[in-house]
Design a protein around this motif. Structure first.
Motif, PDB file in Angstrom:
ATOM      1  N   ASP A  62       0.856  -1.187   0.000  1.00  0.00           N
ATOM      2  CA  ASP A  62       0.000   0.000   0.000  1.00  0.00           C
ATOM      3  C   ASP A  62       0.889   1.233   0.000  1.00  0.00           C
ATOM      4  OD1 ASP A  62      -2.558  -0.920  -0.086  1.00  0.00           O
ATOM      5  OD2 ASP A  62      -2.752  -1.153   2.090  1.00  0.00           O
ATOM      6  N   SER A  63       0.327   2.332  -0.467  1.00  0.00           N
ATOM      7  CA  SER A  63       1.090   3.573  -0.406  1.00  0.00           C
ATOM      8  C   SER A  63       0.257   4.653   0.264  1.00  0.00           C
ATOM      9  CB  SER A  63       1.478   4.033  -1.806  1.00  0.00           C
ATOM     10  OG  SER A  63       0.327   4.468  -2.510  1.00  0.00           O
ATOM     11  N   LYS A  64       0.943   5.606   0.816  1.00  0.00           N
ATOM     12  CA  LYS A  64       0.287   6.762   1.412  1.00  0.00           C
ATOM     13  C   LYS A  64       0.946   7.993   0.802  1.00  0.00           C
ATOM     14  CE  LYS A  64      -0.484   8.837   5.975  1.00  0.00           C
ATOM     15  NZ  LYS A  64       0.107   8.900   7.341  1.00  0.00           N
TER      16      LYS A  64
ATOM     17  N   GLY B 141       3.859  10.470   3.783  1.00  0.00           N
ATOM     18  CA  GLY B 141       3.619   9.292   2.946  1.00  0.00           C
ATOM     19  C   GLY B 141       4.750   8.287   2.913  1.00  0.00           C
TER      20      GLY B 141
END
Lengths: 143, 143
Positions: free
Chosen positions: B58-60, B65
């Motif tokens: 997953d990425s933020k 981030g």
DNA sequence: TTATTTTCAGAATTTTTTGTCTGATTTTAA
DNA sequence: TTAAAATCAGACAAAAAATTCTGAAAATAA
């Protein structure tokens, strides 16, 4: 994409197996090999030249020229062709691409992968061309 | 040259193992991953994006981030990363490059190589990321 | 709200691998 | 001796893989 051997090496192995299966011919012309195996003629020609430089095959120039194995099929191992074309780096470099992968600083899969790699090396080192004659002939016939 | 996994795949495996070993962090920035693993930042960035599209990580976005595993390490197998990046063609295409290599028309090394290939596949399918945490940390530390 | 810091997306570049072309050299058969 | 048919050598071209660049979009902290 994933590869084990380079295209050069795959074609080289095919060509040498073909020569081993056709020992009854004196020499085989490059355009015959290319046609039988569906390999671009100029490309397999380059590969055969390199295998000649490595002493695996012999060539004869001129009108009745062509290629033949330099030794008897029982004296040529699969690993010889791999080593000549791709080298042996696959058998001593890290499968995950980590530098300095060795027993002192092993990568996470060092042990498990090392075992498989050793088995592969062993297979390629034990098998000689004479063992494949029948299977090669059968495969070529059904190409 | 010889390759097992593409550079993309090697780097992808390294990065995912790294994320699994650093689960205590919320997310890890791409420049940290790049620096720790000595991988070009822009390149590993692309690879991480592709792994995100495959649902492995997953990425933020934004100021706080970064990247993290999408599932727990025990639910991610090595083969998942390989499949996402390189695909599984290595496990069903002929090692000698012959077309239609199958039990009906096997290449000369079909049986022997098939056995090794199956073992490799099995290993990659059985091993999950949680089993590598300690070894990964140790390897990274000594890079 | 605004500046900052991050990922995101796609194009562009470089490098490596694969494949092709041209012409010289060698050998043999006529 | 000459023409034909083969390998040989090196440059060239195309395709694929690896890497970089540019700028947009998103999220947060001030």
């Amino acid at each position: 994409m994933t590869v084990i051997f380079s295209k050069k090496c795959e074609y080289g192995l095919q060509a040498v197996l073909y020569l081993a299966a056709n020992m009854f011919d004196d020499v085989v012309r490059v355009d015959v090999i290319a046609q039988e195996l569906n390999i671009p003629k100029e490309f397999i020609s380059k590969i055969l030249q390199s295998l000649r430089e490595h002493g695996i095959i012999d060539s004869k120039k001129g009108k009745t020229g062509g290629f033949a194995l330099a030794k008897s099929p029982s004296q040529i191992k699969l690993i010889d062709i791999v080593e000549a074309i791709d080298g042996l780096s696959i058998f001593n470099s890290c499968v995950l691409g980590f530098p300095n992968c060795n027993p002192d600083h092993p990568c996470p899969v060092h042990d498990k992968w090392g075992k498989l790699r050793t088995e592969a090396y062993k297979m390629l080192s034990e098998e000689t061309l004479d063992k494949f004659r029948d299977k090669t002939l059968d495969k070529i016939k059904n190409l």
